[in-house]
Structure formats: C-alpha cells, structure tokens
Motif scaffolding. Sequence first.
Motif, short mmCIF file in Angstrom:
data_model
loop_
_atom_site.label_atom_id
_atom_site.label_comp_id
_atom_site.label_asym_id
_atom_site.label_seq_id
_atom_site.Cartn_x
_atom_site.Cartn_y
_atom_site.Cartn_z
N UNK A 35 0.84 -1.19 0.00
CA UNK A 35 0.00 0.00 0.00
C UNK A 35 0.87 1.24 0.00
N UNK A 36 0.23 2.36 -0.06
CA UNK A 36 0.93 3.63 0.01
C UNK A 36 1.30 3.91 1.46
N UNK A 37 2.27 4.76 1.70
CA UNK A 37 2.71 5.13 3.05
C UNK A 37 3.30 3.95 3.81
N UNK A 38 3.81 2.95 3.11
CA UNK A 38 4.43 1.76 3.70
C UNK A 38 3.50 0.96 4.60
N UNK A 39 2.24 0.91 4.23
CA UNK A 39 1.32 -0.01 4.90
C UNK A 39 0.93 -1.06 3.86
N UNK A 40 0.07 -1.99 4.24
CA UNK A 40 -0.42 -3.00 3.31
C UNK A 40 -1.89 -2.77 3.05
N UNK A 41 -2.34 -3.10 1.86
CA UNK A 41 -3.74 -2.97 1.49
C UNK A 41 -4.35 -4.36 1.34
N UNK A 87 -4.99 -14.74 8.73
CA UNK A 87 -4.40 -14.82 7.39
C UNK A 87 -2.90 -14.62 7.51
N UNK A 88 -2.17 -15.24 6.59
CA UNK A 88 -0.72 -15.17 6.59
C UNK A 88 -0.27 -13.94 5.81
N UNK A 89 0.53 -13.10 6.45
CA UNK A 89 1.11 -11.95 5.77
C UNK A 89 2.45 -12.42 5.19
N UNK A 90 2.58 -12.44 3.86
CA UNK A 90 3.82 -12.93 3.25
C UNK A 90 5.04 -12.14 3.75
N UNK A 95 8.16 -7.27 5.36
CA UNK A 95 9.39 -6.47 5.26
C UNK A 95 9.08 -5.09 4.70
N UNK A 96 8.26 -5.02 3.66
CA UNK A 96 7.90 -3.73 3.05
C UNK A 96 7.25 -2.80 4.08
#
Length: 132
Positions: A35-41, A87-90, A95-96
């Motif tokens: 995602x933007x701002x170094x989060x995940x979407x 859920x598994x976060x890859x 890292x991102x």
Amino acid sequence: MLMGEYTHTIDAKGRVILPVDFRPELGSSFVITKGLDNCLFLYGEEEWERLSAKLKALPMSKPEARAFARFFIAGARTLECDKQGRFLVPANLRAYANIGLKQDVILTGADARIEVWDKEKWLRYAGEVDPN
C-alpha cells in the motif's frame, strides 16, 4: 464500507487475525498487496477487480504509469483466512511494511479496502494528521 480500527498481533508464523467486522465485506478470498505510506492494502475480490481494471487502463507508454501498476501488482497475493480467522502476511510484504513477528499491528477500514500498519507507524501517522 470498511471502517474502524483494530489492534492485533502478528504471531510467530506471520499470521494476523482479520477482525470479525471486516470478514463479511472482504469475503472468503481476498488480495493483499503493498500500500501507500508503507502499509499493506487488503481488497475483496470485487474491489481488486475494479482496481485492476483501472491499472490496466493506465497508459503503459508512460514510465510512471508502468511503475505505479507494477507497485501494486508485483506484490499482490490472494489469501484466505484459516478456521481461526487468521491470514498469513507474506514475508516480503511484512518487510515492506516493517512489520515483525510477534509485533502489534493496526488494521483500519478505509472505505473499500483495509490497511495493515505497523502500530508505531500508525500512531505517528495518526498524530500527524490529527486535526487537533
């Protein structure tokens, strides 16, 4: 509409609980990506298809458009929750977003998507945009 803010912990295997309030809207299968701002979407399948169509419509002759599409698509994975709602976060996405194992994360509803943030980063961000 996805809304609300929830704190959970990434477990030792890289799993996080999807809040019960988000599950009906997100569906049984969903997409996680950078995602933007170094989060995940997180996107439900229908919303991901809408975003994908918009990305396909970008002018691929422009380097910025290609880079933007690659950013979202290259890191994307389809996921499902296990019986406990996790859920598994890859690893590459952890890292991102600078999310470690056994670390608190914030899941926020952001209208058509869910954002997953490192808790400290979220608190800093929220403090910066706080209207007070």
